[in-house]
Design an enzyme around this catalytic site. Structure first.
Site, PDB file in Angstrom:
ATOM      1  N   LYS A 128      33.212 112.665  -8.052  1.00 32.14           N
ATOM      2  CA  LYS A 128      32.379 113.461  -8.963  1.00 32.14           C
ATOM      3  C   LYS A 128      31.845 112.519 -10.027  1.00 32.14           C
ATOM      4  CE  LYS A 128      31.149 117.775  -9.251  1.00 32.14           C
ATOM      5  NZ  LYS A 128      31.060 118.756  -8.157  1.00 32.14           N
ATOM      6  N   ASP A 168      25.015 119.176  -9.240  1.00 34.72           N
ATOM      7  CA  ASP A 168      26.041 120.095  -9.752  1.00 34.72           C
ATOM      8  C   ASP A 168      25.376 120.768 -10.960  1.00 34.72           C
ATOM      9  OD1 ASP A 168      29.099 120.777  -9.423  1.00 34.72           O
ATOM     10  OD2 ASP A 168      28.839 120.514 -11.559  1.00 34.72           O
TER      11      ASP A 168
HETATM   12  P1  NDP Z   1      23.492 125.364 -12.499  1.00 27.98           P
HETATM   13  O1  NDP Z   1      23.329 124.412 -13.604  1.00 27.98           O
HETATM   14  O2  NDP Z   1      22.429 125.499 -11.465  1.00 27.98           O
HETATM   15  O3  NDP Z   1      23.799 126.832 -13.051  1.00 27.98           O
HETATM   16  C1  NDP Z   1      24.841 127.137 -13.901  1.00 27.98           C
HETATM   17  C2  NDP Z   1      24.664 128.575 -14.330  1.00 27.98           C
HETATM   18  O4  NDP Z   1      25.781 128.998 -15.100  1.00 27.98           O
HETATM   19  C3  NDP Z   1      23.441 128.794 -15.235  1.00 27.98           C
HETATM   20  O5  NDP Z   1      22.901 130.076 -14.949  1.00 27.98           O
HETATM   21  C4  NDP Z   1      24.053 128.758 -16.638  1.00 27.98           C
HETATM   22  O6  NDP Z   1      23.287 129.446 -17.594  1.00 27.98           O
HETATM   23  C5  NDP Z   1      25.331 129.500 -16.355  1.00 27.98           C
HETATM   24  N1  NDP Z   1      26.404 129.299 -17.320  1.00 27.98           N
HETATM   25  C6  NDP Z   1      26.927 128.158 -17.805  1.00 27.98           C
HETATM   26  N2  NDP Z   1      27.953 128.404 -18.612  1.00 27.98           N
HETATM   27  C7  NDP Z   1      28.098 129.756 -18.625  1.00 27.98           C
HETATM   28  C8  NDP Z   1      28.984 130.655 -19.254  1.00 27.98           C
HETATM   29  N3  NDP Z   1      29.956 130.210 -20.061  1.00 27.98           N
HETATM   30  N4  NDP Z   1      28.855 131.977 -19.001  1.00 27.98           N
HETATM   31  C9  NDP Z   1      27.880 132.444 -18.175  1.00 27.98           C
HETATM   32  N5  NDP Z   1      27.003 131.650 -17.567  1.00 27.98           N
HETATM   33  C10 NDP Z   1      27.108 130.322 -17.793  1.00 27.98           C
HETATM   34  O7  NDP Z   1      24.869 124.962 -11.791  1.00 27.98           O
HETATM   35  P2  NDP Z   1      25.354 125.303 -10.314  1.00 27.98           P
HETATM   36  O8  NDP Z   1      24.958 126.689  -9.972  1.00 27.98           O
HETATM   37  O9  NDP Z   1      25.005 124.190  -9.431  1.00 27.98           O
HETATM   38  O10 NDP Z   1      26.952 125.223 -10.504  1.00 27.98           O
HETATM   39  C11 NDP Z   1      27.697 126.336 -10.969  1.00 27.98           C
HETATM   40  C12 NDP Z   1      29.160 126.120 -10.616  1.00 27.98           C
HETATM   41  O11 NDP Z   1      29.300 125.970  -9.192  1.00 27.98           O
HETATM   42  C13 NDP Z   1      29.803 124.864 -11.214  1.00 27.98           C
HETATM   43  O12 NDP Z   1      31.171 125.132 -11.435  1.00 27.98           O
HETATM   44  C14 NDP Z   1      29.677 123.850 -10.079  1.00 27.98           C
HETATM   45  O13 NDP Z   1      30.632 122.817 -10.194  1.00 27.98           O
HETATM   46  C15 NDP Z   1      29.953 124.738  -8.880  1.00 27.98           C
HETATM   47  N6  NDP Z   1      29.479 124.280  -7.584  1.00 27.98           N
HETATM   48  C16 NDP Z   1      28.187 123.906  -7.407  1.00 27.98           C
HETATM   49  C17 NDP Z   1      27.758 123.515  -6.154  1.00 27.98           C
HETATM   50  C18 NDP Z   1      26.341 123.163  -5.890  1.00 27.98           C
HETATM   51  O14 NDP Z   1      26.031 122.849  -4.721  1.00 27.98           O
HETATM   52  N7  NDP Z   1      25.436 123.217  -6.844  1.00 27.98           N
HETATM   53  C19 NDP Z   1      28.689 123.423  -5.022  1.00 27.98           C
HETATM   54  C20 NDP Z   1      30.012 123.915  -5.309  1.00 27.98           C
HETATM   55  C21 NDP Z   1      30.375 124.297  -6.556  1.00 27.98           C
HETATM   56  P3  NDP Z   1      22.003 128.724 -18.297  1.00 27.98           P
HETATM   57  O15 NDP Z   1      20.994 128.515 -17.193  1.00 27.98           O
HETATM   58  O16 NDP Z   1      21.568 129.745 -19.290  1.00 27.98           O
HETATM   59  O17 NDP Z   1      22.524 127.446 -18.866  1.00 27.98           O
HETATM   60  O1  2IT Z   2      31.194 120.959  -6.316  1.00 32.30           O
HETATM   61  C1  2IT Z   2      30.533 120.689  -5.296  1.00 32.30           C
HETATM   62  O2  2IT Z   2      31.012 120.830  -4.160  1.00 32.30           O
HETATM   63  C2  2IT Z   2      29.160 120.220  -5.462  1.00 32.30           C
HETATM   64  N1  2IT Z   2      28.673 120.142  -6.585  1.00 32.30           N
HETATM   65  C3  2IT Z   2      28.358 119.785  -4.262  1.00 32.30           C
HETATM   66  C4  2IT Z   2      28.687 118.369  -3.885  1.00 32.30           C
HETATM   67  C5  2IT Z   2      27.832 117.765  -2.804  1.00 32.30           C
HETATM   68  O3  2IT Z   2      28.059 116.573  -2.558  1.00 32.30           O
HETATM   69  O4  2IT Z   2      26.978 118.425  -2.225  1.00 32.30           O
END
Ligand code: NDP
Ligand code: 2IT
Length: 448
Positions: A128, A168
């Site tokens: 990460k 992420d």
């Molecule tokens: P993004 O940056 O695309 O989105 C994050 C979202 O969460 C936004 O809508 C943000 O709001 C919101 N947010 C942040 N903090 C809070 C809070 N305290 N309460 C409510 N909403 C909140 O991130 P991702 O969707 O990519 O990632 C989200 C989660 O999923 C993380 O934990 C990440 O590690 C995990 N993840 C992501 C993967 C991926 O492929 N992207 C894969 C696996 C896990 P705002 O837009 O207003 O800031």
């Molecule tokens: O938490 C996760 O699994 C991710 N942010 C995606 C990682 C990746 O290499 O696609």
């Protein structure tokens, strides 16, 4: 605390050495609770110092990122890449750009990524990285300059067979594009060194949707196995409307559920008739202000400025998809009281330890993030395959593979849960299933 003395001693020493790294210690504690079941059975784990080696990153890279903002001011941020474990493949995992990023958060994420990637069945180690740079409020040009300068250091540590970063929180298509462009310019090579790339330059169809869709495929397996049921007519609430939350909402809706609440950092929207996801999609496209604007389009919906109040909305299924430790004890109490029967983590470690135990104690079906949200990295693995073959798959081919991988992850976690404890305990099941693969690879490769 643990039944095994080996784990007790080790947890004590890792806590002393990393006393300020709360998220990292939290992830280890949760993992060790599951490891109690295997450590007592298998003395080789202790003899080979497997746990000592697993919890220590193989390499931690920390660097300065200097960039000039639109006003001509010079800014300095911290960049990181934690290369956690390469036993089963090249380091693989996302980059996070957010003001809260620090070593503890990236270590917990890299640690969990190792087992998540093992669960996918693909050859990917765990890593990460990221920066405390906040994309919020930055212009496009500032994001470009930052991303390029971040890559000016990171490029020397990564490569298609060494370490393959992705997105992420705060890192999406745009940031990946700028980083990839700089990597290609420096290295003078076109390889799949980053995943989540744009479709015009090597990205995979289906990667954007993969994490959110994957969560729903996983939940579907749970509904089928434990309740002989499916998504139809289920009331769903989802925190976070970013890359994960948005696509989880779309897939849940497609599978027949009614998504009634969705949040972002400003609050959440409750639309009792089911959210209009075309409006959600439009509002989350470019603007981070989905929750504050939604009611302008749907006057019957309500806006609440406290994001964590979303857990008070009555539902059948809750999907925390925003960030770590967002679902705490008050939240799960409200969920249980209002009849929620299933919680699946789209985010990484969104549920605190005591909240997870509360859910399990109340017999709520619970899917840990390292299993339920593995669809994103799984399709990243498929992107790597397509890049290596120089041949892209169709959307249908990728989506079919994703569905199979999610079903397989569920099966592995379920099988280990049934073997070692209660068949509903997917936390223990996923941890043991992921661990077994990494453990075997470490044993086979000797003491490194
Ligand atoms: P993004 O940056 O695309 O989105 C994050 C979202 O969460 C936004 O809508 C943000 O709001 C919101 N947010 C942040 N903090 C809070 C809070 N305290 N309460 C409510 N909403 C909140 O991130 P991702 O969707 O990519 O990632 C989200 C989660 O999923 C993380 O934990 C990440 O590690 C995990 N993840 C992501 C993967 C991926 O492929 N992207 C894969 C696996 C896990 P705002 O837009 O207003 O800031
Ligand atoms: O938490 C996760 O699994 C991710 N942010 C995606 C990682 C990746 O290499 O696609």
């Amino acid at each position: 605390m643990f039944k095994s003395e080996y784990l007790n001693e080790l947890f004590k020493s890792v806590s002393e050495r990393n006393s300020s790294q709360h998220e990292y210690l939290q992830a280890i504690e949760e993992f060790f609770e599951s490891m109690d079941f295997v450590v007592l059975d298998d003395p080789r784990i202790c003899e080979n110092a497997i746990m000592e080696r697993l919890i220590e990153p193989e390499r931690t890279i920390k660097f300065r990122v200097t960039w000039i903002d639109d006003l001509g001011k010079i800014n300095v941020n911290r960049g990181y890449r934690i290369q956690f474990n390469s036993a089963i493949g090249p380091y693989k995992g996302g980059l996070r750009f957010h003001g809260s990023v620090n070593e503890s958060i990236l270590k917990f994420l890299g640690f969990e990524q190792t087992f998540k990637n093992a669960l996918t069945g693909l050859p990917m180690g765990g890593a990460k990285g990221g920066s405390d740079f906040d994309t919020r409020g930055k212009s496009d040009r500032e994001i470009m300059r930052f991303s390029q300068n971040f890559m000016l250091e990171l490029y020397r540590h990564i490569g298609p067979d060494t370490d393959v970063p992705a997105g992420d929180i705060g890192v999406g298509n745009k940031e990946i594009g700028y980083m990839y462009g700089m990597y290609k310019k420096i290295q003078n090579e076109v390889t799949g060194t980053l995943t989540g790339k744009g479709l015009s330059y090597g990205g995979s169809l289906g990667r954007t949707e993969a994490t959110g869709y994957g969560v729903c495929y996983f939940v579907n397996e749970m509904l089928k196995t434990y309740r002989n049921d499916d998504f139809k007519n289920k009331i769903v609430i989802i925190s976070g409307s970013g890359k994960v939350g948005k696509y989880a909402a779309l897939k849940a809706h497609e599978l027949g559920a009614k998504v009634v609440a969705l949040s972002d950092i400003n609050g959440f929207v409750y639309d009792p008739n089911g959210l209009d996801l075309s409006i959600v999609k439009m509002l989350t496209e470019d603007s981070p202000e989905f929750s504050t604007k939604y009611t302008e389009y749907r006057p019957n919906a309500t806006f609440n400025p406290v994001p964590s109040d979303i857990w008070k909305v009555p539902c059948d299924i809750a999907l925390p998809c925003a960030t770590q430790n967002e679902l705490q004890i008050e939240g799960v109490k409200a969920l249980v009281e209002n009849g929620c029967f299933l919680v699946a983590e789209g985010a990484n470690m969104p549920t605190t330890l005591d909240a997870t135990k509360y859910l399990q104690h109340h017999d709520i079906l619970f899917a840990p993030g390292k299993a339920a949200n593995a669809g994103g990295v799984a399709v990243s693995g498929l992107e790597m395959s397509q890049n290596a073959m120089h041949y892209p798959w169709t959307y249908a081919e990728v989506d079919e593979k994703l569905e199979l991988i999610m079903a397989d992850i569920f099966k592995k976690a379920y099988t280990q849960a049934r073997k070692y404890t209660d068949h509903r305990n997917l936390v223990v099941g996923a941890n043991i299933a992921g661990f077994m693969r990494v453990y075997q690879a470490m044993l086979d490769q000797g003491v490194l």
